[in-house]
Motif scaffolding. Structure first.
Motif, mmCIF file in Angstrom:
data_model
loop_
_atom_site.group_PDB
_atom_site.id
_atom_site.type_symbol
_atom_site.label_atom_id
_atom_site.label_comp_id
_atom_site.label_asym_id
_atom_site.label_seq_id
_atom_site.Cartn_x
_atom_site.Cartn_y
_atom_site.Cartn_z
ATOM 1 N N GLY A 1 0.808 -1.211 0.000
ATOM 2 C CA GLY A 1 0.000 0.000 0.000
ATOM 3 C C GLY A 1 0.841 1.260 0.000
ATOM 4 N N ASP A 2 2.019 1.192 0.626
ATOM 5 C CA ASP A 2 2.914 2.351 0.649
ATOM 6 C C ASP A 2 3.376 2.690 -0.763
ATOM 7 O OD1 ASP A 2 2.738 2.432 3.428
ATOM 8 O OD2 ASP A 2 4.446 1.080 3.667
ATOM 9 N N LEU A 3 3.767 1.685 -1.513
ATOM 10 C CA LEU A 3 4.285 1.916 -2.862
ATOM 11 C C LEU A 3 3.190 2.371 -3.815
ATOM 12 C CD1 LEU A 3 6.745 -1.109 -3.153
ATOM 13 C CD2 LEU A 3 7.299 1.288 -2.736
ATOM 14 N N GLU A 4 1.955 1.922 -3.569
ATOM 15 C CA GLU A 4 0.847 2.353 -4.426
ATOM 16 C C GLU A 4 0.627 3.860 -4.332
ATOM 17 O OE1 GLU A 4 -2.548 0.096 -3.348
ATOM 18 O OE2 GLU A 4 -1.788 -1.792 -4.205
ATOM 19 N N GLN A 5 0.969 4.464 -3.207
ATOM 20 C CA GLN A 5 0.776 5.900 -3.031
ATOM 21 C C GLN A 5 1.702 6.718 -3.930
ATOM 22 O OE1 GLN A 5 0.715 7.226 1.119
ATOM 23 N NE2 GLN A 5 0.325 5.118 1.774
ATOM 24 N N VAL A 6 2.862 6.161 -4.266
ATOM 25 C CA VAL A 6 3.831 6.917 -5.062
ATOM 26 C C VAL A 6 3.900 6.441 -6.517
ATOM 27 C CG1 VAL A 6 5.241 7.492 -3.069
ATOM 28 C CG2 VAL A 6 5.697 5.372 -4.308
ATOM 29 N N THR A 7 3.065 5.464 -6.877
ATOM 30 C CA THR A 7 3.031 5.000 -8.266
ATOM 31 C C THR A 7 2.490 6.110 -9.158
ATOM 32 O OG1 THR A 7 2.675 2.712 -7.568
ATOM 33 C CG2 THR A 7 2.104 3.262 -9.845
ATOM 34 N N PRO A 8 3.147 6.422 -10.283
ATOM 35 C CA PRO A 8 2.677 7.507 -11.146
ATOM 36 C C PRO A 8 1.300 7.230 -11.735
ATOM 37 C CG PRO A 8 4.410 6.245 -12.225
ATOM 38 C CD PRO A 8 4.364 5.782 -10.804
ATOM 39 N N THR A 9 0.563 8.286 -11.999
ATOM 40 C CA THR A 9 -0.784 8.166 -12.573
ATOM 41 C C THR A 9 -0.693 7.636 -13.996
ATOM 42 O OG1 THR A 9 -1.517 10.044 -11.245
ATOM 43 C CG2 THR A 9 -2.903 9.393 -13.119
ATOM 44 N N PRO A 10 -1.438 6.588 -14.340
ATOM 45 C CA PRO A 10 -1.395 6.050 -15.703
ATOM 46 C C PRO A 10 -1.794 7.102 -16.728
ATOM 47 C CG PRO A 10 -2.519 4.529 -14.208
ATOM 48 C CD PRO A 10 -2.333 5.810 -13.456
ATOM 49 N N SER A 11 -1.150 7.071 -17.883
ATOM 50 C CA SER A 11 -1.440 8.028 -18.944
ATOM 51 C C SER A 11 -1.015 7.434 -20.279
ATOM 52 C CB SER A 11 -0.714 9.352 -18.693
ATOM 53 O OG SER A 11 -0.870 10.234 -19.785
ATOM 54 N N ARG A 12 -1.608 7.942 -21.346
ATOM 55 C CA ARG A 12 -1.227 7.541 -22.697
ATOM 56 C C ARG A 12 -0.583 8.701 -23.452
ATOM 57 N NH1 ARG A 12 -1.341 1.976 -23.971
ATOM 58 N NH2 ARG A 12 -2.887 1.020 -22.617
ATOM 59 N N ASP A 13 -0.179 9.745 -22.724
ATOM 60 C CA ASP A 13 0.389 10.928 -23.355
ATOM 61 C C ASP A 13 1.910 10.898 -23.302
ATOM 62 O OD1 ASP A 13 -2.142 11.842 -23.800
ATOM 63 O OD2 ASP A 13 -2.150 13.270 -22.133
ATOM 64 N N ILE A 14 2.527 11.084 -24.458
ATOM 65 C CA ILE A 14 3.961 11.336 -24.546
ATOM 66 C C ILE A 14 4.083 12.839 -24.742
ATOM 67 C CG2 ILE A 14 6.093 10.908 -25.831
ATOM 68 C CD1 ILE A 14 4.896 8.233 -26.722
ATOM 69 N N ARG A 15 4.329 13.548 -23.659
ATOM 70 C CA ARG A 15 4.262 15.016 -23.689
ATOM 71 C C ARG A 15 5.640 15.607 -23.984
ATOM 72 N NH1 ARG A 15 0.412 18.195 -23.104
ATOM 73 N NH2 ARG A 15 -0.947 16.476 -22.429
ATOM 74 N N ARG B 1 8.288 13.402 -21.860
ATOM 75 C CA ARG B 1 8.005 12.721 -20.598
ATOM 76 C C ARG B 1 6.753 11.872 -20.784
ATOM 77 N NH1 ARG B 1 10.263 14.354 -15.784
ATOM 78 N NH2 ARG B 1 11.646 16.173 -15.845
ATOM 79 N N TRP B 2 6.748 10.687 -20.202
ATOM 80 C CA TRP B 2 5.558 9.842 -20.272
ATOM 81 C C TRP B 2 5.608 8.775 -19.184
ATOM 82 C CZ3 TRP B 2 9.837 9.133 -23.213
ATOM 83 C CH2 TRP B 2 10.322 7.851 -23.389
ATOM 84 N N VAL B 3 4.462 8.157 -18.957
ATOM 85 C CA VAL B 3 4.332 7.065 -17.994
ATOM 86 C C VAL B 3 3.915 5.817 -18.751
ATOM 87 C CG1 VAL B 3 3.088 6.181 -15.985
ATOM 88 C CG2 VAL B 3 3.722 8.602 -16.094
ATOM 89 N N MET B 4 4.662 4.744 -18.582
ATOM 90 C CA MET B 4 4.337 3.485 -19.255
ATOM 91 C C MET B 4 4.517 2.343 -18.267
ATOM 92 S SD MET B 4 5.874 1.908 -22.851
ATOM 93 C CE MET B 4 7.578 1.862 -22.255
ATOM 94 N N ARG B 5 3.450 1.589 -18.069
ATOM 95 C CA ARG B 5 3.490 0.431 -17.173
ATOM 96 C C ARG B 5 4.030 0.803 -15.786
ATOM 97 N NH1 ARG B 5 5.868 -3.496 -21.946
ATOM 98 N NH2 ARG B 5 3.912 -3.653 -23.123
ATOM 99 N N ASN B 6 3.405 1.836 -15.218
ATOM 100 C CA ASN B 6 3.676 2.288 -13.849
ATOM 101 C C ASN B 6 5.090 2.829 -13.644
ATOM 102 O OD1 ASN B 6 1.072 1.550 -13.030
ATOM 103 N ND2 ASN B 6 1.728 -0.541 -12.579
ATOM 104 N N LYS B 7 5.733 3.274 -14.708
ATOM 105 C CA LYS B 7 7.067 3.835 -14.582
ATOM 106 C C LYS B 7 7.161 5.121 -15.393
ATOM 107 C CE LYS B 7 11.992 2.760 -15.079
ATOM 108 N NZ LYS B 7 12.996 1.741 -15.483
ATOM 109 N N GLU B 8 7.810 6.138 -14.807
ATOM 110 C CA GLU B 8 7.983 7.418 -15.480
ATOM 111 C C GLU B 8 9.248 7.392 -16.336
ATOM 112 O OE1 GLU B 8 6.002 10.655 -12.492
ATOM 113 O OE2 GLU B 8 7.972 9.847 -11.935
#
Length: 262
Positions: free
Chosen positions: A79-93, A140-147
């Protein structure tokens, strides 16, 4: 068999939105071995064991911990790690565009190809714009829970996205110890320049293949067929010689190769 997309996303900057598909630009060709029991030749498994008792620890009883600089272990629950997991997104900004020379090679990590998804007009227009302007986009982007941070660049008519290492992971040349010893003389510098010039040649990437992998596969095939393979031994190192002698010998050998090619 054609390349298979591993992820879908949208390249975004300003009001631009380009749907793309992500493809791996490299494939793992490392030799992998199976671990077998020496007597029964059956596959074996790896387990987490208690170093004091040697008993296997069940996965449900294993926790992650981070060791601080002071040597303390901080236990982290799921549960601790879930708090800091990046928000899922499909944007490569895209955050900015820079000259390619701004991103030196030691920052590059893993390359991916980007292909068009659905409508391809905007995709090829973006690739052409990057190529003609001679710039790369910092993304910058998020893919599979990693920034990730990456460089978006044109590769011919297509787009390539290369993940970049983060600040703090790259060691600058200034961190290396300064050279010590005597200064090179003009003769050594001149011969080094001649040797470099003699060895200049068009780059052919197909000439550089994994020789270790090829030897391993040859060995495996031979053993499977009941044969014995002997590979040539590496040449022994010669005794110490001066830099000038080494350069002179290398230059002579290089000159011989040049004459043969001519």
């Amino acid at each position: 068999m054609g390349a298979r997309a591993i992820w879908k996303a949208h390249i975004c900057f300003g009001s631009v939105d380009v749907p793309v598909k992500l493809y791996s630009a490299v494939q793992d060709r490392t030799v992998h071995f199976r671990l077998l029991d020496a007597k029964r030749h059956e596959p074996v498994k790896q387990h987490m064991v208690d170093p004091d008792t040697g008993k296997v620890v069940d996965s449900a009883d294993i926790r992650r911990a981070y060791e601080t600089d002071e040597g303390e272990l901080v236990i982290l629950e799921a549960g601790d790690l879930e708090q800091v997991t990046p928000t899922p997104s499909r944007d490569i900004r895209i955050t900015q565009f820079v000259p390619p020379a701004e991103i030196t090679h030691q920052w590059y990590d893993r390359p991916y190809f980007l292909g068009p998804d659905e409508e391809d007009g905007a995709y090829f227009a973006l690739a052409a714009a990057l190529r003609k302007r001679g710039v790369e986009g910092v993304a910058r982007w998020v893919m599979r829970n990693k920034e990730y941070v990456g460089a978006l660049r044109a590769e011919g008519d297509y787009l390539m996205l290369i993940t970049l290492r983060h600040a703090g992971e790259v060691v600058p040349a200034s961190a290396l110890p300064r050279p010590t010893g005597r200064e090179l003389d003009e003769r050594e510098i001149s011969m080094a320049k001649q040797l470099v010039k003699a060895m200049e040649d068009p780059f052919d990437i197909t000439a550089y293949h994994d020789e270790y992998r090829e030897r391993v596969l040859e060995l495996v095939q031979a053993k499977a067929a009941g044969k014995v393979v002997k590979f040539p031994k590496a040449p022994k190192k010669q005794g110490e010689t001066s830099l000038a002698d080494v350069l002179e010998a290398s230059l002579a050998a290089s000159g011989g190769k040049e004459r043969k090619r001519a």
